[in-house]
Each structure stands twice: as structure tokens, then as C-alpha cells.
Design a protein around this motif. Structure first.
Motif, PDB file in Angstrom:
ATOM      1  N   ARG A  13      -8.414  47.533  35.628  1.00  0.00           N
ATOM      2  CA  ARG A  13      -7.548  46.654  34.841  1.00  0.00           C
ATOM      3  C   ARG A  13      -6.398  47.469  34.253  1.00  0.00           C
ATOM      4  O   ARG A  13      -6.564  48.625  33.898  1.00  0.00           O
ATOM      5  CB  ARG A  13      -8.323  46.000  33.710  1.00  0.00           C
ATOM      6  N   THR A  24       6.518  40.212  35.796  1.00  0.00           N
ATOM      7  CA  THR A  24       5.063  40.097  35.885  1.00  0.00           C
ATOM      8  C   THR A  24       4.651  39.667  37.294  1.00  0.00           C
ATOM      9  O   THR A  24       3.732  40.242  37.879  1.00  0.00           O
ATOM     10  CB  THR A  24       4.527  39.093  34.848  1.00  0.00           C
ATOM     11  N   GLU A  25       5.350  38.689  37.844  1.00  0.00           N
ATOM     12  CA  GLU A  25       5.034  38.220  39.196  1.00  0.00           C
ATOM     13  C   GLU A  25       5.244  39.322  40.226  1.00  0.00           C
ATOM     14  O   GLU A  25       4.425  39.484  41.144  1.00  0.00           O
ATOM     15  CB  GLU A  25       5.894  37.010  39.552  1.00  0.00           C
ATOM     16  N   GLN A  28       2.393  41.819  39.777  1.00  0.00           N
ATOM     17  CA  GLN A  28       1.134  41.205  40.212  1.00  0.00           C
ATOM     18  C   GLN A  28       1.034  41.198  41.737  1.00  0.00           C
ATOM     19  O   GLN A  28      -0.040  41.435  42.299  1.00  0.00           O
ATOM     20  CB  GLN A  28       1.030  39.774  39.667  1.00  0.00           C
ATOM     21  N   LEU A  31      -0.483  44.378  43.280  1.00  0.00           N
ATOM     22  CA  LEU A  31      -1.851  44.787  42.958  1.00  0.00           C
ATOM     23  C   LEU A  31      -2.826  44.475  44.083  1.00  0.00           C
ATOM     24  O   LEU A  31      -2.797  43.387  44.645  1.00  0.00           O
ATOM     25  CB  LEU A  31      -2.335  44.080  41.693  1.00  0.00           C
ATOM     26  N   GLN A  36      -6.867  43.889  38.096  1.00  0.00           N
ATOM     27  CA  GLN A  36      -6.489  42.786  37.214  1.00  0.00           C
ATOM     28  C   GLN A  36      -5.363  43.235  36.294  1.00  0.00           C
ATOM     29  O   GLN A  36      -5.439  44.306  35.702  1.00  0.00           O
ATOM     30  CB  GLN A  36      -7.663  42.364  36.339  1.00  0.00           C
ATOM     31  N   LEU A  37      -4.347  42.405  36.168  1.00  0.00           N
ATOM     32  CA  LEU A  37      -3.243  42.656  35.266  1.00  0.00           C
ATOM     33  C   LEU A  37      -3.387  41.721  34.072  1.00  0.00           C
ATOM     34  O   LEU A  37      -3.534  40.514  34.258  1.00  0.00           O
ATOM     35  CB  LEU A  37      -1.916  42.418  35.990  1.00  0.00           C
ATOM     36  N   ARG A  39      -1.358  40.514  30.907  1.00  0.00           N
ATOM     37  CA  ARG A  39      -0.069  40.507  30.212  1.00  0.00           C
ATOM     38  C   ARG A  39      -0.274  40.027  28.784  1.00  0.00           C
ATOM     39  O   ARG A  39      -0.839  38.950  28.560  1.00  0.00           O
ATOM     40  CB  ARG A  39       0.934  39.610  30.929  1.00  0.00           C
TER      41      ARG A  39
END
Length: 127
Positions: A13, A24-25, A28, A31, A36-37, A39
Motif C-alpha cells: 500500500r 490520481t488516475e 493508479q 500500479l 493499493q493506493l 488518497r
């Protein structure tokens, strides 16, 4: 207080502190499925210090001064929680970066550079 299980300690994580949905997208999308991200704009939403300790690293947006104070975040991690979680900062101007260095943030990148560096960080912390 219950102890974290071995399974929880092995979860992959990372923390992303930003409000930037587009960034963020993009992060993500880089990954692997087993990562796991999370935010957030407040470390307290992650739980007590021992929960924060279970994360592999933190990506900190230095341009989000209206949502949170990056200096408060690093001070909380380093002084209050006494956690040496790797903190990778991005964005911000030279003044805030200098202040963050003094507060013991680890490394600094441009916004787009952070996108390029994330796969490297994933490899380094994929233990």
C-alpha cells in the motif's frame, strides 16, 4: 491494542496526499494489481500511527497548500509519530521544497516526473 497480522504487514500500500483526481488516475493506472493506493488529505483518516506504519511510502503533493499543510504532514510523521516512512514530494516551489528538506522529506520531483518514477518506487518497495 491488537497487533497487525503478518498478512497486513505484507500488504502493498502507498499513501497519496493530493486532491488532484487526474493525477490520481494516472498513478493508479501504473500500479500492479496487488498494490493499493490510498488518497487522503489528512493522515488522521488512515488511523493511528501504527496503521500509517503499515504503508510502504507516501507521495506528497506540495501544491495542495489549500487542502493541507505539507510541513504539518512531514512534522507529524517525523516528530509526532516518529516514523521514517519514505516521503516523495512533487510539485511546489523552491521555498517549500527547501522547508521540506529541513523537515526531513526524502526526495523531490516535478509533477510529471512523479508519474515516471512511480514504477521504480514500486520495484524498490515490492518486498
Amino acid at each position: 491494542m491488537s497487533e497487525p497480522t503478518i498478512e497486513r504487514r505484507l500488504e502493498k500500500r502507498l499513501i497519496l496526499m493530493t486532491q488532484d483526481a487526474a493525477l490520481t488516475e494516472r498513478l493508479q493506472a501504473l500500479l500492479p494489481p496487488d498494490w493499493q493506493l490510498h488518497r487522503v488529505t489528512d493522515l488522521d483518516t488512515l488511523g493511528p500511527w501504527n496503521e500509517v506504519l503499515l504503508y510502504r511510502f507516501l507521495l506528497l503533493d506540495l501544491d495542495e497548500i489549500e487542502a493541507f499543510d505539507p510541513l504539518d504532514v512531514i512534522r507529524m510523521l517525523r516528530m509526532e509519530y516518529q516514523i521514517n516512512l519514505p516521503v516523495f514530494c512533487f510539485g511546489g516551489d523552491q521555498d517549500i521544497q527547501d522547508e521540506m528538506r529541513l523537515a526531513r522529506a526524502d526526495r523531490f520531483f516535478g509533477r510529471d516526473e512523479m508519474i515516471d518514477k512511480l514504477p521504480e518506487f514500486i520495484r524498490q518497495y515490492d518486498w
